[in-house]
Design a protein around this motif. Sequence first.
Motif, PDB file in Angstrom:
ATOM      1  N   ARG A   1      12.279  13.625   6.716  1.00  0.00           N
ATOM      2  CA  ARG A   1      12.492  15.081   7.507  1.00  0.00           C
ATOM      3  C   ARG A   1      11.582  15.048   8.604  1.00  0.00           C
ATOM      4  O   ARG A   1      11.085  16.217   9.073  1.00  0.00           O
ATOM      5  CB  ARG A   1      12.231  15.993   6.313  1.00  0.00           C
ATOM      6  CG  ARG A   1      12.752  15.960   5.226  1.00  0.00           C
ATOM      7  CD  ARG A   1      12.623  17.037   4.096  1.00  0.00           C
ATOM      8  NE  ARG A   1      13.146  18.277   4.647  1.00  0.00           N
ATOM      9  CZ  ARG A   1      14.429  18.809   4.485  1.00  0.00           C
ATOM     10  NH1 ARG A   1      15.438  18.209   3.829  1.00  0.00           N
ATOM     11  NH2 ARG A   1      14.834  20.115   4.816  1.00  0.00           N
ATOM     12  N   TRP A   2      11.589  13.947   9.468  1.00  0.00           N
ATOM     13  CA  TRP A   2      10.747  14.097  10.700  1.00  0.00           C
ATOM     14  C   TRP A   2      11.752  14.232  11.912  1.00  0.00           C
ATOM     15  O   TRP A   2      11.290  14.640  13.053  1.00  0.00           O
ATOM     16  CB  TRP A   2      10.052  12.843  10.803  1.00  0.00           C
ATOM     17  CG  TRP A   2       8.898  12.548   9.923  1.00  0.00           C
ATOM     18  CD1 TRP A   2       8.382  13.261   9.126  1.00  0.00           C
ATOM     19  CD2 TRP A   2       8.125  11.399  10.118  1.00  0.00           C
ATOM     20  NE1 TRP A   2       7.288  12.857   8.659  1.00  0.00           N
ATOM     21  CE2 TRP A   2       6.978  11.623   9.114  1.00  0.00           C
ATOM     22  CE3 TRP A   2       7.997  10.259  10.888  1.00  0.00           C
ATOM     23  CZ2 TRP A   2       6.007  10.693   8.855  1.00  0.00           C
ATOM     24  CZ3 TRP A   2       6.970   9.190  10.704  1.00  0.00           C
ATOM     25  CH2 TRP A   2       6.042   9.529   9.508  1.00  0.00           C
ATOM     26  N   LEU A   3      12.985  14.297  11.861  1.00  0.00           N
ATOM     27  CA  LEU A   3      13.984  14.444  12.752  1.00  0.00           C
ATOM     28  C   LEU A   3      14.186  15.969  13.141  1.00  0.00           C
ATOM     29  O   LEU A   3      14.462  16.815  12.416  1.00  0.00           O
ATOM     30  CB  LEU A   3      15.228  13.780  12.576  1.00  0.00           C
ATOM     31  CG  LEU A   3      15.474  12.391  12.396  1.00  0.00           C
ATOM     32  CD1 LEU A   3      16.709  11.737  11.976  1.00  0.00           C
ATOM     33  CD2 LEU A   3      14.942  11.719  14.085  1.00  0.00           C
TER      34      LEU A   3
ATOM     35  N   PRO B   1      14.596  22.911  13.487  1.00  0.00           N
ATOM     36  CA  PRO B   1      14.023  22.994  14.791  1.00  0.00           C
ATOM     37  C   PRO B   1      12.716  22.148  15.238  1.00  0.00           C
ATOM     38  O   PRO B   1      12.574  21.993  16.474  1.00  0.00           O
ATOM     39  CB  PRO B   1      14.103  24.377  15.166  1.00  0.00           C
ATOM     40  CG  PRO B   1      13.707  25.119  13.822  1.00  0.00           C
ATOM     41  CD  PRO B   1      14.403  24.267  12.828  1.00  0.00           C
ATOM     42  N   VAL B   2      11.920  22.084  13.990  1.00  0.00           N
ATOM     43  CA  VAL B   2      10.627  21.344  14.220  1.00  0.00           C
ATOM     44  C   VAL B   2      10.743  19.733  14.033  1.00  0.00           C
ATOM     45  O   VAL B   2      10.895  19.728  12.737  1.00  0.00           O
ATOM     46  CB  VAL B   2       9.688  22.217  13.325  1.00  0.00           C
ATOM     47  CG1 VAL B   2       8.189  21.397  13.674  1.00  0.00           C
ATOM     48  CG2 VAL B   2       9.381  23.579  14.058  1.00  0.00           C
TER      49      VAL B   2
ATOM     50  N   GLY C   1       6.960  17.198  19.109  1.00  0.00           N
ATOM     51  CA  GLY C   1       7.662  18.091  18.426  1.00  0.00           C
ATOM     52  C   GLY C   1       7.406  18.280  16.888  1.00  0.00           C
ATOM     53  O   GLY C   1       7.819  19.388  15.990  1.00  0.00           O
ATOM     54  N   GLN C   2       6.451  17.252  16.421  1.00  0.00           N
ATOM     55  CA  GLN C   2       5.911  17.304  15.065  1.00  0.00           C
ATOM     56  C   GLN C   2       4.798  18.154  14.719  1.00  0.00           C
ATOM     57  O   GLN C   2       3.964  18.297  15.488  1.00  0.00           O
ATOM     58  CB  GLN C   2       5.777  15.944  14.395  1.00  0.00           C
ATOM     59  CG  GLN C   2       6.943  14.966  14.287  1.00  0.00           C
ATOM     60  CD  GLN C   2       6.606  13.583  14.026  1.00  0.00           C
ATOM     61  OE1 GLN C   2       5.991  12.682  14.636  1.00  0.00           O
ATOM     62  NE2 GLN C   2       6.713  13.271  12.753  1.00  0.00           N
ATOM     63  N   GLU C   3       5.143  19.118  13.617  1.00  0.00           N
ATOM     64  CA  GLU C   3       4.094  20.099  13.498  1.00  0.00           C
ATOM     65  C   GLU C   3       2.630  19.558  13.163  1.00  0.00           C
ATOM     66  O   GLU C   3       1.627  20.014  13.759  1.00  0.00           O
ATOM     67  CB  GLU C   3       4.419  20.963  12.371  1.00  0.00           C
ATOM     68  CG  GLU C   3       5.552  21.968  12.565  1.00  0.00           C
ATOM     69  CD  GLU C   3       5.892  22.946  11.251  1.00  0.00           C
ATOM     70  OE1 GLU C   3       5.553  24.130  11.406  1.00  0.00           O
ATOM     71  OE2 GLU C   3       6.200  22.381  10.397  1.00  0.00           O
TER      72      GLU C   3
ATOM     73  N   ALA D   1       7.083  12.834  26.052  1.00  0.00           N
ATOM     74  CA  ALA D   1       8.329  13.018  24.959  1.00  0.00           C
ATOM     75  C   ALA D   1       9.247  14.135  25.268  1.00  0.00           C
ATOM     76  O   ALA D   1      10.507  14.123  24.811  1.00  0.00           O
ATOM     77  CB  ALA D   1       7.660  13.322  23.562  1.00  0.00           C
ATOM     78  N   SER D   2       9.022  15.113  25.960  1.00  0.00           N
ATOM     79  CA  SER D   2       9.786  16.208  26.540  1.00  0.00           C
ATOM     80  C   SER D   2      10.906  15.535  27.329  1.00  0.00           C
ATOM     81  O   SER D   2      12.076  16.181  27.362  1.00  0.00           O
ATOM     82  CB  SER D   2       9.263  17.186  27.256  1.00  0.00           C
ATOM     83  OG  SER D   2       8.267  17.665  26.389  1.00  0.00           O
TER      84      SER D   2
END
Length: 350
Positions: A187-189, A195-196, A269-271, A299-300
Amino acid sequence: MRLAMTGLGLMSAIGYGAAPACAALRAGVSRPAPVEWQGVDEDTPEAYRVTGHPLRLLAGLPLPSRLVRLGGWALEEAAGASGMKSSAPEAWGGTVLLPCLSPVRVEDEGVFDTWLAERLRDGLMARVLSGLPVRWHAPLWRGHAAALAGVKEAARLLESGEAERVVVLGVDSLVTPESLAWLSARRWLKTPDRPVGLMPGEAAAAVVLETERGAQRRQASVQGYVEAVEVGTPEGDGPPALGRRLAELLLAVWPADVEVGDVYGDLNGQEHRAAAWGYACVPVREARPGVSAAMHLPASSLGDTGAASGAVALCAAARAFVRGDARGPSTLVFSQGDAGHLAAARVTGP
């Protein structure tokens, strides 16, 4: 030990070459596109598409072929920029190629790493380094932190005299079906319903490193200097422990009397990465009050480029100095690996 960066190479979805890719990064260019894979939501039977940052030139290729193509392009550019490409084969003596990789993203982790390294070695030797006396270093399997760990190892090799120059090659692809399935299972995508998360990307970046004296001796064009680099792992788990250790590494490469104008990080984007960075900022700001450095997140524009991310950041930092876009005399680069590996470096201009 101060290391001279005498050659840069970069291949990415937003630019083929270090100069155009880094210019696109500075301009905030991004080219997201659907990847060749569909996921299935665990809670519903509906399929979903994932958006990433793939190179269209590599459409349909499996992971080993993608890494060989990406790495070959970056390596060839870095060799040309350093002046080594036009040299006689014997001039390559004392050169070490240090590949920086991520473990193969499959459920049986570690099983295919040796196989992948052999495919990459054979492909690069045949494609770019045929007939040249370049030594292959054992790969560093540290994911995001691999490239900066490679710089640390390069400093050791150069200081001990085991090498005259070291080519640190960071290369990775997160857009293959196997990698995407592995990322989805964790669940990293980033998805339409989540959205995260990260957007998968792929890239390769190569940095030719030499001692300052070695670069002067052969009158090489210096793109920048790595003044200091540190690597480590946290004592404990979770963002607080990661943040504390990352702060220690950043402060170790950043003397109190040195001004820093820019920071390049691998937030994607990963918390948990964002949380670790937040915890790191508290002690760093206490130790270096009044600093207002600009934050840059490659990464943006590129998506998550895994093991290539640290080398991409080094290229971007060096090119900013060459172009006169750096906001201060020093730039910080930091990386957080998925397995807890951390690294930080300080870069200055030529």
